[in-house]
Structures are given as structure tokens and as C-alpha cells.
Scaffold this active site. Structure first.
Site, PDB file in Angstrom:
ATOM      1  N   ARG A 161       0.905  -1.250  -0.158  1.00  5.96           N
ATOM      2  CA  ARG A 161       0.071   0.091   0.168  1.00  5.96           C
ATOM      3  C   ARG A 161       0.824   1.281   0.018  1.00  5.96           C
ATOM      4  O   ARG A 161       2.146   1.340   0.630  1.00  5.96           O
ATOM      5  CB  ARG A 161      -0.843   0.108   1.093  1.00  5.96           C
ATOM      6  CG  ARG A 161      -1.859  -1.192   1.396  1.00  5.96           C
ATOM      7  CD  ARG A 161      -2.564  -1.107   2.522  1.00  5.96           C
ATOM      8  NE  ARG A 161      -3.600  -2.169   2.882  1.00  5.96           N
ATOM      9  CZ  ARG A 161      -3.403  -3.365   3.323  1.00  5.96           C
ATOM     10  NH1 ARG A 161      -1.918  -3.438   4.200  1.00  5.96           N
ATOM     11  NH2 ARG A 161      -4.228  -4.485   3.551  1.00  5.96           N
ATOM     12  N   LYS A 184      -2.481  -3.037   7.648  1.00 12.39           N
ATOM     13  CA  LYS A 184      -3.750  -2.491   8.658  1.00 12.39           C
ATOM     14  C   LYS A 184      -4.120  -3.291   9.855  1.00 12.39           C
ATOM     15  O   LYS A 184      -3.766  -4.612   9.898  1.00 12.39           O
ATOM     16  CB  LYS A 184      -5.139  -2.876   7.642  1.00 12.39           C
ATOM     17  CG  LYS A 184      -5.019  -1.967   6.406  1.00 12.39           C
ATOM     18  CD  LYS A 184      -6.424  -2.081   5.604  1.00 12.39           C
ATOM     19  CE  LYS A 184      -6.567  -0.839   4.702  1.00 12.39           C
ATOM     20  NZ  LYS A 184      -7.832  -1.030   3.736  1.00 12.39           N
ATOM     21  N   HIS A 252      -2.907   2.544  -5.779  1.00 13.67           N
ATOM     22  CA  HIS A 252      -3.574   1.408  -5.420  1.00 13.67           C
ATOM     23  C   HIS A 252      -3.892   0.479  -6.317  1.00 13.67           C
ATOM     24  O   HIS A 252      -3.769  -0.977  -6.239  1.00 13.67           O
ATOM     25  CB  HIS A 252      -4.750   1.715  -4.740  1.00 13.67           C
ATOM     26  CG  HIS A 252      -5.064   0.786  -3.404  1.00 13.67           C
ATOM     27  ND1 HIS A 252      -4.173   0.613  -2.388  1.00 13.67           N
ATOM     28  CD2 HIS A 252      -6.192  -0.269  -3.238  1.00 13.67           C
ATOM     29  CE1 HIS A 252      -4.746  -0.558  -1.508  1.00 13.67           C
ATOM     30  NE2 HIS A 252      -5.864  -0.748  -2.102  1.00 13.67           N
ATOM     31  N   ARG A 255      -0.703  -1.998  -6.806  1.00 14.17           N
ATOM     32  CA  ARG A 255      -1.068  -3.202  -5.607  1.00 14.17           C
ATOM     33  C   ARG A 255      -2.032  -4.345  -6.484  1.00 14.17           C
ATOM     34  O   ARG A 255      -1.685  -5.518  -6.237  1.00 14.17           O
ATOM     35  CB  ARG A 255      -1.670  -2.610  -4.500  1.00 14.17           C
ATOM     36  CG  ARG A 255      -1.723  -3.849  -3.325  1.00 14.17           C
ATOM     37  CD  ARG A 255      -1.860  -2.978  -2.084  1.00 14.17           C
ATOM     38  NE  ARG A 255      -2.885  -3.724  -1.132  1.00 14.17           N
ATOM     39  CZ  ARG A 255      -2.273  -4.483  -0.399  1.00 14.17           C
ATOM     40  NH1 ARG A 255      -1.027  -4.792  -0.163  1.00 14.17           N
ATOM     41  NH2 ARG A 255      -3.177  -5.312   0.780  1.00 14.17           N
ATOM     42  N   HIS A 278      -3.971  -9.631   3.402  1.00 16.45           N
ATOM     43  CA  HIS A 278      -5.439  -9.607   3.566  1.00 16.45           C
ATOM     44  C   HIS A 278      -5.935 -10.651   4.592  1.00 16.45           C
ATOM     45  O   HIS A 278      -5.107 -11.716   4.773  1.00 16.45           O
ATOM     46  CB  HIS A 278      -6.104 -10.286   2.002  1.00 16.45           C
ATOM     47  CG  HIS A 278      -6.072  -9.105   1.249  1.00 16.45           C
ATOM     48  ND1 HIS A 278      -6.218  -9.705  -0.122  1.00 16.45           N
ATOM     49  CD2 HIS A 278      -5.955  -7.814   1.377  1.00 16.45           C
ATOM     50  CE1 HIS A 278      -6.131  -8.648  -0.998  1.00 16.45           C
ATOM     51  NE2 HIS A 278      -5.884  -7.331   0.033  1.00 16.45           N
ATOM     52  N   TYR A 287      -9.292  -8.603  -5.337  1.00 15.88           N
ATOM     53  CA  TYR A 287      -8.364  -7.853  -5.933  1.00 15.88           C
ATOM     54  C   TYR A 287      -7.719  -8.424  -7.259  1.00 15.88           C
ATOM     55  O   TYR A 287      -7.370  -7.815  -8.008  1.00 15.88           O
ATOM     56  CB  TYR A 287      -7.105  -8.135  -4.930  1.00 15.88           C
ATOM     57  CG  TYR A 287      -6.796  -6.801  -4.029  1.00 15.88           C
ATOM     58  CD1 TYR A 287      -5.771  -6.127  -4.211  1.00 15.88           C
ATOM     59  CD2 TYR A 287      -7.667  -6.539  -3.019  1.00 15.88           C
ATOM     60  CE1 TYR A 287      -5.390  -4.870  -3.405  1.00 15.88           C
ATOM     61  CE2 TYR A 287      -7.542  -5.192  -2.320  1.00 15.88           C
ATOM     62  CZ  TYR A 287      -6.559  -4.514  -2.373  1.00 15.88           C
ATOM     63  OH  TYR A 287      -6.399  -3.450  -1.647  1.00 15.88           O
TER      64      TYR A 287
END
Length: 313
Positions: A161, A184, A252, A255, A278, A287
Site C-alpha cells: 500500500r 492494516k 493502489h 497493488r 489480507h 483484488y
């Protein structure tokens, strides 16, 4: 006089603290949660005509929830944003109901509005390569050009990211063959580093006019401060216009491209899931645009209870 009772305000503050401690939520996430739940509590107070203590909040009805959703949804707030607000309210109520010992069915049973999910659009492999080459031509200062190339290479070559790439510090350079990335929720993952990324960062460090300091950001703005993500976004905006690429060709999207191109080259979906950080395989599926048949192949090959062949039909 505040619309929200002190007890409700204190409960919200406690929930946010627990959410931060247990889930590692970012400050931006916590701010959004606070705003969404405060808006809900304010509406309920006005809707009921009186300040709502915890006892009153425990008696929220299906009719109350419908009134809130009808009042919140409007020309300035779409279904996606309303769904996000409802999710925050449900999370708060789930915790509050457990703490206070009441039944939160009216809130938790409220259906989220339907909306069309925006699937990521990865770049084609040749477009991704063109983007890397074009980014270098956007800056007049050689060190800025090298910086931009290094950041974009990390996005496409490692699947980072942009926030993760810009969180690297001086101690991370020169890059090792593996990077420990905190993503995250504060979750860490190990990402292999390609030689091209090592080379790009080395070139940037060699040209950068600011001293490399262990605790300082690796990537600097033109005045020496931490590089703002907007700078990379603007560089890619200029490059994609020159290349005739759509507006979806964002940082993004690189990615997404990393994951999709790796999968197309025979990469394992679960390994890609780990590289991206993830929590669920379904997110990786979105994705990469991988179809359900491929997802079931991974399931059959890896799940311990999937030893028997799947029946057709």
C-alpha cells in the site's frame, strides 16, 4: 446542552478505546467510527425528543432504525456510505448489549442497503511497465525522479500500500531480501524484495540531498519532510494522462496489478493473500479478479477436510 447523554458518550469513548486496543484500528478509522455513532445517537435523541441514556438506547426499535436510515440516506449520502455507518452502529451496539445485558436484535437485524461494489481494476502488464518508465520523466530534479520510481516500484514489485511504502525509514535502506511490513490493524507480514526494488531504492538514496537517518522517513518531500502520498498520486495522474490510461490507474491499482500478474504467472492464491496482508481469501479474490472455480481449486488443494473430490453440479 449536548444532545447525547454523558452515559452514552462515556460508553462510546470506552468502545473506541477497546476497538483500538483489541483490533489495532487506525486513528482515521476511529475518527470515522466516532463520527458515525455520534450522528446516530444525535438522531435518536431528536427522533425520540429527549436525551437518550443507556436504558433508552437498549429499547431502540425496528421503526427507529428505519427512521434513521431514511433520514440519513439522501442525495449527499449514497448506499455505500450508509452501509458503512450502519456497520459502525452495529459494532457499537454489539459491544454495548454485551456490557449492559440487553438484546440488540432491532439494531443488528437491520439490513444494509445494497450497492454495487467497486472492483479493483489492475493495469495490464505492458501498461504497468509503461507507467514505471513514464513516472521517471515527470520530475525535473534527478533525485525526485529516482524517488518516484522507487516508490512506484515498491507498489508494483512488492504489492505494498502507498502508506506502507511511505512508512519505511532510513533503517530500512539498503533493502534486505525481505521486509517486515506492518499493515492494516497493526498486523505484520514478511514480503520478499525483488532486486529491481533494491536497485531503485539504492539509486534514490544515492541521489537524495537529505541525510539518511535511521528514524526519519526514507522517502522525503522536496523540503526534506516526509513525502506526502498526494505527490505520488499527482505523478501517476500526469503519467497516465500521457499514456492514455484510465483514471483507475492509481497507486493502489499497482497493488492490484502486482497480485493479478503474480496469479496469472502461476502464483498460489493463498501465498498472494499472505503477501498482500489480507485477512480473508475473498478479499484477495476480489483484488485479483480470480473466478470462483479457481478459488475452489485452492480450497480443494489446501483444506484438510477437502480430501474427497468435489461433485459436479
Amino acid at each position: 446542552m449536548s444532545l447525547i447523554s454523558p452515559a452514552a458518550r462515556d460508553a462510546l469513548a470506552e468502545w473506541l478505546e477497546r476497538t483500538k486496543a483489541l483490533n489495532g484500528a487506525s486513528e482515521n478509522t476511529l475518527t470515522a467510527y466516532r463520527r458515525d455513532v455520534m450522528d446516530f445517537l444525535s438522531f435518536i435523541t431528536l427522533h425520540k425528543g429527549d436525551t437518550q441514556g443507556l436504558g433508552a438506547l437498549a429499547r431502540i426499535t425496528v421503526s427507529d432504525m428505519r427512521a434513521w436510515m431514511a433520514a440519513t440516506r439522501g442525495p449527499d449520502l449514497g448506499a455505500r456510505s450508509l452501509a458503512r455507518k450502519l456497520s459502525a452502529v452495529k459494532s457499537f451496539y454489539r459491544w454495548l448489549a454485551e456490557r449492559e445485558g440487553f438484546e440488540p436484535t432491532a439494531v443488528l437485524a437491520t439490513r444494509s442497503p445494497k450497492f454495487q461494489k467497486k472492483l479493483p481494476r489492475p493495469l495490464a502488464e505492458d501498461a504497468a511497465r509503461d507507467m514505471l518508465a513514464r513516472v521517471e520523466l515527470q520530475a525535473s530534479a534527478p533525485w525526485v525522479a529516482a524517488r518516484d520510481v522507487a516508490v512506484v516500484t515498491l507498489l508494483y514489485g512488492l504489492g505494498l500500500r502507498i502508506s506502507e511504502a511511505l512508512s519505511l525509514t532510513g533503517r530500512d535502506a539498503p533493502l534486505a531480501d525481505r521486509l517486515i511490513i506492518r499493515g492494516k490493524g497493526g498486523k505484520e507480514r514478511v514480503v520478499p524484495v525483488l532486486p529491481a526494488a533494491v536497485h531503485a531504492v539504492d539509486e534514490y538514496v544515492a541521489l537524495c540531498p537529505f541525510d539518511k537517518t535511521e528514524n526519519a522517513p526514507l522517502f522525503r518531500g522536496v523540503r526534506g519532510g516526509a513525502l506526502n502520498p498526494r505527490a505520488i498520486q499527482k505523478v501517476m495522474e500526469a503519467a497516465r494522462m500521457q499514456l492514455g490510461l484510465p483514471a483507475t490507474a492509481t497507486p493502489h491499482a499497482l497493488r492490484h496489478s502486482f497480485a493479478t500478474h503474480l496469479l496469472n504467472s502461476g502464483g498460489d492464491l493463498r501465498a498472494i493473500q499472505e503477501l498482500l496482508g489480507h485477512a480473508s481469501l475473498s478479499t484477495t479474490q476480489a483484488y485479483t479478479g480470480v473466478d470462483t472455480a479457481r478459488l475452489l481449486q485452492v480450497y480443494d488443494a489446501t483444506h484438510p477436510r477437502a480430501a474427497t473430490p468435489r461433485k459436479a453440479g
